[in-house]
Design an enzyme around this catalytic site. Structure first.
Site, PDB file in Angstrom:
ATOM      1  NE  ARG A  40      -4.102  10.950  -3.986  1.00 54.03           N
ATOM      2  CZ  ARG A  40      -4.378   9.635  -3.974  1.00 54.03           C
ATOM      3  NH1 ARG A  40      -5.621   9.235  -3.853  1.00 54.03           N
ATOM      4  NH2 ARG A  40      -3.421   8.750  -4.059  1.00 54.03           N
ATOM      5  CD  GLU A  57       4.776   4.740  -0.482  1.00 53.53           C
ATOM      6  OE1 GLU A  57       3.885   5.536  -0.858  1.00 53.53           O
ATOM      7  OE2 GLU A  57       5.353   4.833   0.597  1.00 53.53           O
TER       8      GLU A  57
HETATM    9  P1  AMP Z   1       5.082   7.089  -6.380  1.00 54.11           P
HETATM   10  O1  AMP Z   1       4.954   6.641  -7.800  1.00 54.11           O
HETATM   11  O2  AMP Z   1       5.601   6.015  -5.474  1.00 54.11           O
HETATM   12  O3  AMP Z   1       5.890   8.365  -6.256  1.00 54.11           O
HETATM   13  O4  AMP Z   1       3.605   7.358  -5.853  1.00 54.11           O
HETATM   14  C1  AMP Z   1       2.970   8.563  -6.112  1.00 54.11           C
HETATM   15  C2  AMP Z   1       1.503   8.391  -6.409  1.00 54.11           C
HETATM   16  O5  AMP Z   1       0.866   7.471  -5.529  1.00 54.11           O
HETATM   17  C3  AMP Z   1       0.809   9.711  -6.223  1.00 54.11           C
HETATM   18  O6  AMP Z   1      -0.060   9.892  -7.340  1.00 54.11           O
HETATM   19  C4  AMP Z   1       0.046   9.623  -4.941  1.00 54.11           C
HETATM   20  O7  AMP Z   1      -1.267  10.064  -5.124  1.00 54.11           O
HETATM   21  C5  AMP Z   1       0.064   8.137  -4.563  1.00 54.11           C
HETATM   22  N1  AMP Z   1       0.710   7.889  -3.254  1.00 54.11           N
HETATM   23  C6  AMP Z   1       1.821   7.110  -3.027  1.00 54.11           C
HETATM   24  N2  AMP Z   1       2.138   7.065  -1.739  1.00 54.11           N
HETATM   25  C7  AMP Z   1       1.231   7.810  -1.094  1.00 54.11           C
HETATM   26  C8  AMP Z   1       1.042   8.171   0.281  1.00 54.11           C
HETATM   27  N3  AMP Z   1       1.861   7.731   1.245  1.00 54.11           N
HETATM   28  N4  AMP Z   1       0.020   8.997   0.590  1.00 54.11           N
HETATM   29  C9  AMP Z   1      -0.808   9.452  -0.387  1.00 54.11           C
HETATM   30  N5  AMP Z   1      -0.694   9.151  -1.687  1.00 54.11           N
HETATM   31  C10 AMP Z   1       0.314   8.331  -2.051  1.00 54.11           C
END
Ligand code: AMP
Length: 176
Positions: free
Chosen positions: A61, A98
């Site tokens: 994305r 996450e």
């Molecule tokens: P993080 O590494 O936990 O900061 O997760 C970020 C990545 O996971 C990004 O590339 C987002 O596209 C995806 N992502 C994580 N949580 C979400 C969420 N609640 N909604 C949409 N995309 C998410």
């Protein structure tokens, strides 16, 4: 156009892709030409005077707005991709998301010591993905790094993971 208008165009999908995750669907934000233009204008205005030479986008994305902003800034675009996708020699970082574990890679010759880099992704949740991306870009020895997200999930405090000297910014902020 107000930030509230952009914020309300993001669609919340409860329990996707697993129970407990409130997924921020940006496809509803991007389908409007006015919203898309406003987002690219906001990012251009923010970074136009920083001397950015490369925008680095994170699969997948980060590939939507990354190249659009790079074109406006007169910068190049460099992809960070999931393992097995980049055809040349790569360096890799693994990280915890996450939801689930993952790894990302960048071509070892994609950036130089002269580059001023804007790393872009759609969303900051726990911060694991961007920390891994930051580490990859840092390993290639660039001059300066800026970090940008379209959306920040504020309560997860992902921005705390980055060193103080790194400017981390997001266009839209959500509580959850
Ligand atoms: P993080 O590494 O936990 O900061 O997760 C970020 C990545 O996971 C990004 O590339 C987002 O596209 C995806 N992502 C994580 N949580 C979400 C969420 N609640 N909604 C949409 N995309 C998410």
């Amino acid at each position: 156009m107000s930030i509230e208008t952009l914020t309300s165009a993001v669609r919340n999908i409860p329990d996707f892709p697993i129970p407990g995750i409130q997924f921020k669907d940006i496809t509803t934000l991007f389908q409007s030409p006015e919203h898309l233009k406003e987002l690219s204008d906001i990012l251009y205005e923010k970074y136009r005077d920083r001397g950015i030479t490369k925008v680095v986008g994170i699969e997948s994305r980060g590939f939507f707005m990354g190249p659009a902003v790079a074109i406006k800034l007169g910068a190049g675009f460099v992809p960070i991709r999931k393992p097995g996708k980049l055809p040349y020699k790569v360096i890799e970082e693994t990280y915890t998301k996450e939801y689930g574990d993952d790894a990302i890679q960048i071509h070892e010759d994609a950036l130089t010591k002269e580059d001023i880099v804007l790393i872009h992704d759609d969303l900051l949740a726990t911060g694991g993905t961007m920390v891994a991306a930051y580490n990859l870009v840092k390993k290639l020895g660039v001059k300066k790094i800026y970090i940008n997200f379209l959306i920040e999930l504020e309560e997860l405090e992902g921005h705390m993971l980055f060193p103080e000297e790194v400017e981390v910014s997001s266009v839209l902020k959500f509580k959850v």
